[in-house]
Design a protein around this motif. Structure first.
Motif, PDB file in Angstrom:
ATOM      1  N   LYS A 100       0.820  -1.219   0.000  1.00  0.00           N
ATOM      2  CA  LYS A 100       0.000   0.000   0.000  1.00  0.00           C
ATOM      3  C   LYS A 100       0.855   1.271   0.000  1.00  0.00           C
ATOM      4  O   LYS A 100       0.417   2.324  -0.465  1.00  0.00           O
ATOM      5  CB  LYS A 100      -0.948   0.007   1.202  1.00  0.00           C
ATOM      6  N   SER A 115      -5.709  10.576  -0.805  1.00  0.00           N
ATOM      7  CA  SER A 115      -5.599  11.306   0.466  1.00  0.00           C
ATOM      8  C   SER A 115      -4.121  11.455   0.838  1.00  0.00           C
ATOM      9  O   SER A 115      -3.299  10.611   0.474  1.00  0.00           O
ATOM     10  CB  SER A 115      -6.339  10.544   1.566  1.00  0.00           C
ATOM     11  N   VAL A 139      -5.889   7.290   9.595  1.00  0.00           N
ATOM     12  CA  VAL A 139      -6.104   5.870   9.303  1.00  0.00           C
ATOM     13  C   VAL A 139      -4.740   5.210   9.176  1.00  0.00           C
ATOM     14  O   VAL A 139      -3.884   5.690   8.441  1.00  0.00           O
ATOM     15  CB  VAL A 139      -6.902   5.688   7.981  1.00  0.00           C
ATOM     16  N   LYS A 141      -2.747   1.876   7.978  1.00  0.00           N
ATOM     17  CA  LYS A 141      -2.892   0.663   7.171  1.00  0.00           C
ATOM     18  C   LYS A 141      -1.556  -0.050   7.127  1.00  0.00           C
ATOM     19  O   LYS A 141      -0.543   0.578   6.810  1.00  0.00           O
ATOM     20  CB  LYS A 141      -3.286   1.011   5.730  1.00  0.00           C
ATOM     21  N   ASP A 148      -9.714  -7.138   3.005  1.00  0.00           N
ATOM     22  CA  ASP A 148     -11.094  -6.990   3.488  1.00  0.00           C
ATOM     23  C   ASP A 148     -11.167  -6.199   4.796  1.00  0.00           C
ATOM     24  O   ASP A 148     -11.881  -6.566   5.720  1.00  0.00           O
ATOM     25  CB  ASP A 148     -11.749  -8.372   3.689  1.00  0.00           C
ATOM     26  N   ARG A 150      -8.985  -5.934   7.119  1.00  0.00           N
ATOM     27  CA  ARG A 150      -8.045  -6.352   8.162  1.00  0.00           C
ATOM     28  C   ARG A 150      -6.716  -5.652   7.892  1.00  0.00           C
ATOM     29  O   ARG A 150      -6.268  -5.585   6.750  1.00  0.00           O
ATOM     30  CB  ARG A 150      -7.858  -7.873   8.161  1.00  0.00           C
ATOM     31  N   VAL A 152      -6.397  -2.484   8.641  1.00  0.00           N
ATOM     32  CA  VAL A 152      -6.770  -1.072   8.458  1.00  0.00           C
ATOM     33  C   VAL A 152      -7.511  -0.631   9.713  1.00  0.00           C
ATOM     34  O   VAL A 152      -8.408  -1.330  10.181  1.00  0.00           O
ATOM     35  CB  VAL A 152      -7.731  -0.897   7.249  1.00  0.00           C
ATOM     36  N   GLU A 172      -2.658   7.633   6.808  1.00  0.00           N
ATOM     37  CA  GLU A 172      -3.398   8.501   5.882  1.00  0.00           C
ATOM     38  C   GLU A 172      -4.284   9.468   6.631  1.00  0.00           C
ATOM     39  O   GLU A 172      -4.823   9.134   7.690  1.00  0.00           O
ATOM     40  CB  GLU A 172      -4.368   7.658   5.037  1.00  0.00           C
ATOM     41  N   VAL A 175     -10.463  10.508   5.538  1.00  0.00           N
ATOM     42  CA  VAL A 175     -11.314  11.183   4.559  1.00  0.00           C
ATOM     43  C   VAL A 175     -12.744  11.182   5.090  1.00  0.00           C
ATOM     44  O   VAL A 175     -13.223  10.168   5.606  1.00  0.00           O
ATOM     45  CB  VAL A 175     -11.258  10.435   3.199  1.00  0.00           C
ATOM     46  N   GLU A 180     -18.476   5.586  -1.429  1.00  0.00           N
ATOM     47  CA  GLU A 180     -17.383   4.708  -1.884  1.00  0.00           C
ATOM     48  C   GLU A 180     -17.837   4.084  -3.189  1.00  0.00           C
ATOM     49  O   GLU A 180     -18.938   3.541  -3.281  1.00  0.00           O
ATOM     50  CB  GLU A 180     -17.089   3.614  -0.850  1.00  0.00           C
ATOM     51  N   PHE A 203     -23.410   1.038   2.655  1.00  0.00           N
ATOM     52  CA  PHE A 203     -22.975   0.512   3.949  1.00  0.00           C
ATOM     53  C   PHE A 203     -24.145   0.268   4.883  1.00  0.00           C
ATOM     54  O   PHE A 203     -25.146   0.973   4.850  1.00  0.00           O
ATOM     55  CB  PHE A 203     -21.976   1.474   4.607  1.00  0.00           C
ATOM     56  N   GLU A 247     -10.752   1.332  -6.423  1.00  0.00           N
ATOM     57  CA  GLU A 247     -11.688   1.759  -5.378  1.00  0.00           C
ATOM     58  C   GLU A 247     -11.437   3.227  -5.091  1.00  0.00           C
ATOM     59  O   GLU A 247     -10.295   3.634  -4.892  1.00  0.00           O
ATOM     60  CB  GLU A 247     -11.470   0.943  -4.098  1.00  0.00           C
ATOM     61  N   PHE A 249     -13.075   7.138  -3.315  1.00  0.00           N
ATOM     62  CA  PHE A 249     -13.980   7.819  -2.380  1.00  0.00           C
ATOM     63  C   PHE A 249     -14.433   9.129  -3.006  1.00  0.00           C
ATOM     64  O   PHE A 249     -13.671   9.751  -3.742  1.00  0.00           O
ATOM     65  CB  PHE A 249     -13.250   8.245  -1.096  1.00  0.00           C
ATOM     66  N   ASN A 259      -8.622   5.236  -3.415  1.00  0.00           N
ATOM     67  CA  ASN A 259      -8.283   4.514  -2.196  1.00  0.00           C
ATOM     68  C   ASN A 259      -7.222   3.470  -2.503  1.00  0.00           C
ATOM     69  O   ASN A 259      -6.097   3.571  -2.055  1.00  0.00           O
ATOM     70  CB  ASN A 259      -9.529   3.871  -1.573  1.00  0.00           C
ATOM     71  N   GLU A 260      -7.582   2.477  -3.310  1.00  0.00           N
ATOM     72  CA  GLU A 260      -6.593   1.464  -3.669  1.00  0.00           C
ATOM     73  C   GLU A 260      -7.027   0.729  -4.915  1.00  0.00           C
ATOM     74  O   GLU A 260      -8.172   0.865  -5.345  1.00  0.00           O
ATOM     75  CB  GLU A 260      -6.373   0.480  -2.513  1.00  0.00           C
TER      76      GLU A 260
HETATM   77  P1  ADP Z   1      -8.628  -3.326   2.383  1.00  0.00           P
HETATM   78  O1  ADP Z   1      -7.461  -3.398   1.446  1.00  0.00           O
HETATM   79  O2  ADP Z   1      -8.462  -4.225   3.558  1.00  0.00           O
HETATM   80  O3  ADP Z   1      -9.942  -3.469   1.696  1.00  0.00           O
HETATM   81  P2  ADP Z   1      -8.983  -0.438   2.412  1.00  0.00           P
HETATM   82  O4  ADP Z   1      -7.762   0.359   2.195  1.00  0.00           O
HETATM   83  O5  ADP Z   1      -9.894  -0.596   1.240  1.00  0.00           O
HETATM   84  O6  ADP Z   1      -8.581  -1.862   3.013  1.00  0.00           O
HETATM   85  O7  ADP Z   1      -9.812   0.164   3.603  1.00  0.00           O
HETATM   86  C1  ADP Z   1     -10.969  -0.477   4.126  1.00  0.00           C
HETATM   87  C2  ADP Z   1     -12.034   0.556   4.418  1.00  0.00           C
HETATM   88  O8  ADP Z   1     -11.559   1.504   5.376  1.00  0.00           O
HETATM   89  C3  ADP Z   1     -12.441   1.384   3.207  1.00  0.00           C
HETATM   90  O9  ADP Z   1     -13.400   0.722   2.413  1.00  0.00           O
HETATM   91  C4  ADP Z   1     -12.977   2.641   3.878  1.00  0.00           C
HETATM   92  O10 ADP Z   1     -14.302   2.453   4.321  1.00  0.00           O
HETATM   93  C5  ADP Z   1     -12.063   2.803   5.091  1.00  0.00           C
HETATM   94  N1  ADP Z   1     -10.945   3.711   4.775  1.00  0.00           N
HETATM   95  C6  ADP Z   1      -9.805   3.414   4.119  1.00  0.00           C
HETATM   96  N2  ADP Z   1      -9.009   4.486   3.977  1.00  0.00           N
HETATM   97  C7  ADP Z   1      -9.651   5.520   4.545  1.00  0.00           C
HETATM   98  C8  ADP Z   1      -9.356   6.914   4.748  1.00  0.00           C
HETATM   99  N3  ADP Z   1      -8.203   7.465   4.332  1.00  0.00           N
HETATM  100  N4  ADP Z   1     -10.286   7.667   5.384  1.00  0.00           N
HETATM  101  C9  ADP Z   1     -11.428   7.136   5.847  1.00  0.00           C
HETATM  102  N5  ADP Z   1     -11.769   5.855   5.711  1.00  0.00           N
HETATM  103  C10 ADP Z   1     -10.899   5.038   5.073  1.00  0.00           C
END
Ligand code: ADP
Length: 375
Positions: A100, A115, A139, A141, A148, A150, A152, A172, A175, A180, A203, A247, A249, A259-260
């Motif tokens: 990441k 972000s 956040v 990570k 999923d 985990r 984070v 990070e 946000v 999403e 959600f 993915e 936001f 996001n990723e």
């Molecule tokens: P994974 O790779 O495990 O799916 P993500 O990076 O997608 O992890 O993060 C999981 C969830 O956490 C996202 O779907 C979002 O809801 C929340 N999230 C991730 N990054 C941020 C952020 N910078 N600000 C707020 N919420 C976040």
């Protein structure tokens, strides 16, 4: 021409299912014949995709190699690439995407919106709070191996600091997420690209879990265009071969942020099997085989729900209510053929289609109440 897939889970299974009408030659490697893909497909080799020798040996038996999971032995993929094997996605991209931190650096270096962040070790975060470099809420990570959700966590205040994870991390800015969304892009070796319509996640109001995914998104069309442009831009800048699921936001100021990404078929594209003219799986099969890409238009508004193992049940799965939901119009269950269920394990998904999105959402909610994975 022979295609090889590393990984025999549900994504591999759906890829094989998409290849059957075109009579494509595919073999699959994973650890056990009990997995979802070998359950329906005889061209299967037992092996560990994290093992260098196993990947080399399997890779040498095919012409084009792809993955359905990122945690494969990338070193072997580099060596196979050197031997002239075509790999979707290229190993250099797997190295970036599996971390990441490298992903975030890629977006920053290429002026792609994401972000703000810093990279550091979990144990350094407290010092960075003292120095003002990191501020609440943020956040954390873990850079590698999370999935999923985990690995984070959102850290709101001092009180949360005890749950900080150790190890290399991305820290990070939190946000203020309004929506999403996800966009799946496909890019062939010739540079041709296609994308699927924007998917939006809904959600659960109390549990912080994705309840269902739907398409078309309710974002204004110019925002959807922006998300698509950004997603295609990443695929272009990476020069990726194959699928790239992005993915994103939308924040409270209307900014679209990455996001990723995942370089393979994705959960946010399961519905494309029934809901789009060409599915994400068929599209990947097409580009792997050197065929032109298909039309990705959405046929009808659609909702996808993941069918998770019911809490409190483990063992041989029973799909309670399957007959009843099959009696509902526009409801398409997919059962992955996993031999055992456990709480929250992904055991299948259901696509629900209707001419009206609201009606598809109502139907999906009914399906969720009726169809349960027990043991
Ligand atoms: P994974 O790779 O495990 O799916 P993500 O990076 O997608 O992890 O993060 C999981 C969830 O956490 C996202 O779907 C979002 O809801 C929340 N999230 C991730 N990054 C941020 C952020 N910078 N600000 C707020 N919420 C976040």
């Amino acid at each position: 021409m022979k295609i090889g897939i590393l990984g025999g889970g549900q994504l591999g299974r759906m890829l094989v299912q998409a290849a059957i009408p075109l009579d494509i030659d595919i073999s699959v490697m994973d650890k056990s014949v009990d997995f979802p893909t070998p359950d329906i497909w005889p061209y299967f080799q037992e092996g560990d995709f994290t093992n260098y020798d196993h990947v080399m040996e399997f890779g040498r038996t095919v012409d084009v190699l792809t993955i359905e999971i990122e945690s494969v032995n990338v070193e072997a993929l580099y060596d196979l690439e050197r031997e002239g094997k075509v790999i979707f996605p290229q190993p250099r991209l797997l190295d970036i995407i599996a971390d990441k931190g490298f992903q975030k650096n890629f977006y920053k270096e290429h002026d792609l919106p994401t972000s703000s962040f810093i990279l550091c070790d979990g144990f350094e975060i407290k010092d960075k709070i003292v120095s003002g470099e990191v501020t609440f809420p943020f956040v954390q990570k873990v850079r590698k191996g999370g999935y999923d959700g985990r690995g984070v966590q959102v850290v709101f205040s001092e009180a949360d600091l005890e749950k900080l994870l150790s190890g290399p991390s991305v820290v990070e800015k939190m946000v203020d997420i309004q929506k999403e969304i996800a966009v799946i892009v496909c890019r062939g070796m010739d540079g041709q690209m296609s994308h699927f319509p924007v998917v939006e996640m809904s959600f659960h109001p109390t549990a912080n879990l994705v309840e269902f995914l739907f398409s078309p998104s309710t974002l204004p069309s110019e925002k959807q265009k922006e998300a698509i442009e950004i997603s295609r831009g990443i695929a272009e800048k990476m020069g990726i071969y194959g699928l790239l699921a992005v993915e994103l936001f939308e924040d409270a100021d209307g900014n679209i942020l990455i996001n990723e990404v995942a370089p393979r078929p994705h959960n946010s594209g399961h519905h494309t099997i029934e809901a789009c003219i060409t599915s994400q799986y068929e599209q990947l099969i097409r580009v792997l085989s050197g065929f032109p890409q298909g039309d990705t238009d959405l046929i009808q508004p659609t909702v996808m729900i993941n069918l998770l193992g019911e809490d409190g049940f483990a063992g041989i799965p029973i799909f309670e209510g399957l007959g009843e939901v099959l009696g509902m119009k526009g409801v398409y269950p997919h059962i992955y053929g996993k031999t055992t269920t456990k709480p929250f394990r992904k055991m299948g998904h259901v696509t629900v289609m209707n001419q009206q999105l609201d009606e598809a959402i109502n139907l999906a909610q009914k399906v969720k109440e009726i169809l349960k994975v027990k043991a």
